[in-house]
Design an enzyme around this catalytic site. Sequence first.
Site, short mmCIF file in Angstrom:
data_model
loop_
_atom_site.label_atom_id
_atom_site.label_comp_id
_atom_site.label_asym_id
_atom_site.label_seq_id
_atom_site.Cartn_x
_atom_site.Cartn_y
_atom_site.Cartn_z
CG HIS A 127 -5.93 6.08 -6.48
ND1 HIS A 127 -5.98 4.75 -6.11
CD2 HIS A 127 -4.77 6.25 -7.12
CE1 HIS A 127 -4.86 4.15 -6.52
NE2 HIS A 127 -4.11 5.03 -7.13
CB CYS B 187 -2.48 10.82 -1.23
SG CYS B 187 -1.00 11.85 -1.07
CD GLU C 191 -5.44 12.21 -8.29
OE1 GLU C 191 -4.50 11.41 -8.31
OE2 GLU C 191 -5.31 13.43 -8.44
CG ASN D 162 3.45 7.29 -10.41
OD1 ASN D 162 4.64 7.03 -10.34
ND2 ASN D 162 2.53 6.58 -9.75
S1 SF4 Z 1 1.82 9.93 -6.14
FE1 SF4 Z 1 1.63 11.91 -5.12
S2 SF4 Z 1 -0.58 12.22 -4.83
FE2 SF4 Z 1 -0.26 10.05 -5.33
S3 SF4 Z 1 -0.11 9.06 -3.33
FE3 SF4 Z 1 1.98 9.61 -3.94
S4 SF4 Z 1 2.35 11.63 -3.00
FE4 SF4 Z 1 0.16 11.25 -2.99
#
Ligand code: SF4
Length: 317
Positions: free
Chosen positions: A78, A100, A130, A228
């Site tokens: 994050h 990432c 994040e 997510n």
């Molecule tokens: S969800 Fe998207 S931003 Fe988060 S680690 Fe995965 S690719 Fe990277």
Amino acid sequence: MAESKRILLAEPRGYCAGVDRAVETVERALDKHGAPVYVRKEIVHNRHVVDTLAERGAIFVGETDEVPEGAIVVFSAHGVSPEVHRTAAARSLKTIDATCPLVTKVHQEAKRFARDDYDILLIGHEGHEEVEGTAGEAPEHIQLVDGPDSVDNVTVRDESKVIWLSQTTLSVDETMETVRRLREKFPELNDPPSDDICYATQNRQVAVKAMAPRCDLVIVVGSKNSSNSVRLVEVALQNGAAASYLVDYAREIDPSWLEGVSTVGITSGASVPEVLVRGVIDFLGDYGFADVETVTTAEETLTFALPRELRPARTAK
Ligand code: SF4
């Protein structure tokens, strides 16, 4: 004749390139340096992943001041603020940064627009790691906008120098609504140079949108603190699924959810290993859901190189 029971399986689902890299970073660090390897925060927001790495010798801490001086610490996918890098350096920690690259991209944008003296409206969820990392790049230029209802409170210094950026794991539709409201208020609002909501977040939402209208129930495999994953439940409900639940493990499925249900959709968040999805499919199989149809809306091929410290040494020619 009894109505046939079937499963729709969203594709893409599960691990994204950033999570794959972050998890492998901790595994390789353990292989290379031996246990313990300290990890600041959950490496990715998934209970199973964190527990499995902890069993192998990873020690998860809330902050770097819990890490013994001179030890190895991995920063999570994050991302972290510059302040975290500074405190780690002050304690002589050996850091391995598993942020990432798509989060790093948002950090770079924040730094660049702060340097150019923009007011940066960062759309994201208050308290998410994040967002804390990104905002820490330029706290004096960044203000958080936590969804469309927060827009009323936003004020800026110069309406001709405003840009929005976002967390990578938001709902695309809700973010566009937030941007629409911001633009009503600040007509000269600038867009980010490229999408901040990452490809994996977008792809998983598109797949759920395609599947949800055909589902009586959508089960999203993922942890409650996974942004997510939580968004996938919302997307399923907003796009026609009669019901949707988030579960870490198959054992959390309440059999009463399956009463009168003939089609169950399954997807998983970007931090979820496939073994947990298989567990859900097996569980449903015991309740007569034998047919599995995959609903594919994209193919993903992206991969990221490991952090430099863990790449194999080049041999001299
Ligand atoms: S969800 Fe998207 S931003 Fe988060 S680690 Fe995965 S690719 Fe990277």
